[in-house]
Design a protein around this motif. Structure first.
Motif, short mmCIF file in Angstrom:
data_model
loop_
_atom_site.label_atom_id
_atom_site.label_comp_id
_atom_site.label_asym_id
_atom_site.label_seq_id
_atom_site.Cartn_x
_atom_site.Cartn_y
_atom_site.Cartn_z
N PHE A 1 0.83 -1.21 0.00
CA PHE A 1 0.00 0.00 0.00
C PHE A 1 0.86 1.25 0.00
O PHE A 1 0.57 2.23 -0.71
N TYR A 2 1.94 1.27 0.78
CA TYR A 2 2.84 2.42 0.78
C TYR A 2 3.37 2.66 -0.64
O TYR A 2 3.43 3.81 -1.11
N ALA A 3 3.76 1.58 -1.31
CA ALA A 3 4.28 1.70 -2.68
C ALA A 3 3.23 2.27 -3.61
O ALA A 3 3.51 3.16 -4.43
N ASP A 4 2.00 1.78 -3.47
CA ASP A 4 0.91 2.28 -4.32
C ASP A 4 0.67 3.77 -4.09
O ASP A 4 0.37 4.51 -5.04
N ASP B 1 -7.51 9.59 0.46
CA ASP B 1 -7.48 8.17 0.05
C ASP B 1 -6.38 7.43 0.80
O ASP B 1 -6.56 6.26 1.19
N ILE B 2 -5.24 8.11 1.02
CA ILE B 2 -4.15 7.47 1.77
C ILE B 2 -4.57 7.27 3.22
O ILE B 2 -4.39 6.18 3.79
N ILE B 3 -5.14 8.30 3.82
CA ILE B 3 -5.57 8.21 5.23
C ILE B 3 -6.61 7.11 5.41
O ILE B 3 -6.53 6.29 6.34
N ASP B 4 -7.60 7.09 4.51
CA ASP B 4 -8.64 6.05 4.62
C ASP B 4 -8.04 4.66 4.44
O ASP B 4 -8.44 3.71 5.12
N GLY B 5 -7.07 4.54 3.53
CA GLY B 5 -6.41 3.25 3.33
C GLY B 5 -5.62 2.82 4.55
O GLY B 5 -5.59 1.63 4.90
N ASN C 1 -5.64 -0.50 9.94
CA ASN C 1 -5.35 -0.28 11.36
C ASN C 1 -4.07 0.50 11.58
O ASN C 1 -3.30 0.24 12.52
N GLN C 2 -3.82 1.47 10.72
CA GLN C 2 -2.72 2.41 10.90
C GLN C 2 -3.28 3.83 10.76
O GLN C 2 -4.42 4.03 10.38
N THR C 3 -2.45 4.81 11.09
CA THR C 3 -2.88 6.19 10.93
C THR C 3 -1.67 7.09 10.72
O THR C 3 -0.53 6.69 11.00
N SER C 4 -1.94 8.27 10.22
CA SER C 4 -0.92 9.32 10.17
C SER C 4 -1.26 10.43 11.15
O SER C 4 -0.48 11.37 11.32
#
Length: 384
Positions: free
Chosen positions: A89-92, A124-128, A133-136
């Motif tokens: 997901f990070y790569a995407d 979209d990144i935050i929702d992903g 189960n992670q957050t920024s």
């Protein structure tokens, strides 16, 4: 009221937070993104205090000099443990920004930073992240930073404490709203300065407790043999000062209730009493020095007692004194599990390309059940 009054007379960042709460960015980032996507505004029209200050509360740091309009997004990865799906997901997330700008960094707090992010892509990144189960949220500026734990948690034959549950519990304390159960906790959304916590799991101290505001150092109780933590306080590094943490003469059992209660008590006193005018003197060490260690200890015990959770704080216990040699994290090493090994992989400067993120994810799926661990040296470990 006293805190608000001091903030009103404080430094420019305190005034910006007082004018509009930093946690407003939890919603504002979605509104700004929608308007930019609709062509109703550009990133240049975002209020300066939001662009360069408040958006840090969603982990977005504007890189105005090198990449105007693009951000570094810092996550929260408690104990530095991610999985192959998250790594892909990070790569995407960063792929669209190109090989030079769109990269992923492993940080010195076992954390992940995504580079090149634009405001319109942030929701979209935050929702992903939240779906995984992670957050920024609350990962930058005046927030509790990533929870550092042992990279060998659960797989180490010399382990004294498995730090995984404790790091996750502390992460939830500071970044999970207790009412809505969503990410972002306003209770800890306006600290005087950043706040670092490290939970060590063995005598190796892979978590580097000596440079954290709260360091939990594993140590058995001299009388009962129960495993707990000696507490050290106030360690930090800045341009103006480098301070090693000081012993607080406190020992707590290594259970979730004790660790969370102690941390909450220290955070409450820090939030409400620390410096709001001079940011160079707003870290915890300055408050500990203002009180004096014995008086600060008494204050924290008084705060913990007021929670009525049955937590007992003892005096610090004698640290183990037997000879001990710190282990190596890089390379291939046996785990405590029969027939299993951990493999530490060097990541130069902690920087990963999109392709490398996906390669690591593939390796993790093939050899370590999809699990990837990050170290404060900005490397990775494939366990099991």
């Amino acid at each position: 009221d006293d805190v608000i009054e001091r903030a009103a007379k404080g430094n420019p960042i305190e005034k910006a937070k007082l004018k509009k709460d930093g946690t407003s960015a939890f919603v504002d980032i979605y509104e700004y993104a929608a308007k930019i996507r609709a062509g109703e505004m550009t990133w240049e029209e975002v209020e300066d205090a939001d662009l360069n200050t408040r958006l840090k509360f969603v982990g977005m740091l504007h890189r105005a000099k090198r990449t105007p309009g693009q951000f570094m997004m810092r996550l929260k990865v408690p104990n530095g443990i991610v999985n192959s799906d998250q790594m892909r997901f990070y790569a995407d997330c960063v792929e669209k920004y190109g090989d030079e700008k769109g990269v992923v960094d492993i940080t010195t707090r076992q954390n992940i930073q995504l580079r090149g992010v634009k405001i319109e892509d942030a929701p979209d990144i935050i929702d992903g992240l939240h779906a995984r189960n992670q957050t920024s949220f609350q990962s930058a500026l005046d927030s509790v930073r990533n929870m550092v734990g042992s990279p060998l948690a659960g797989i180490d034959d010399k382990e004294m404490v498995d730090t995984r549950e404790l790091c996750n519990a502390l992460n939830d304390l500071v970044s999970l709203d207790p009412v809505t159960k969503t990410r972002g906790n306003p209770m800890w959304g306006n600290l005087p300065r950043k706040f670092n916590i490290a939970v060590s799991g063995s005598r190796d101290d892979f978590a580097h407790t000596h440079i954290n505001d709260i360091g939990l150092v594993p140590c058995p109780h001299a009388s009962t043999g129960e495993i707990g933590f000696n507490v050290v306080l106030g360690g930090y590094m800045s341009i103006k000062r480098v301070a090693e943490s000081v012993p607080a003469n406190m020992w707590i059992p290594a259970d979730r209730n004790s660790v969370v209660s102690l941390t909450e008590a220290i955070l409450r006193v820090f939030r409400d009493e620390s410096e709001r005018k001079d940011r160079q003197k707003a870290r915890l060490m300055w408050l500990v020095e203002k009180y004096g260690v014995p008086q600060f200890k008494a204050k924290i015990i008084e705060e913990i007692t007021s929670y009525d959770r049955g937590v007992t704080v003892s005096d610090a216990q004698p640290a183990p004194s037997e000879p001990f040699e710190r282990r190596e994290l890089l390379g291939v090493h046996k785990q405590k599990q029969e027939g299993k090994s951990r493999v530490g992989v060097l990541v130069p400067t902690g920087r990963l390309s999109v392709k490398e993120c996906r390669q690591i994810a593939d390796l993790a799926d093939k050899y370590s059940g999809g699990e990837i661990r990050l170290t404060v040296e900005q490397n990775i470990i494939l366990p099991n």
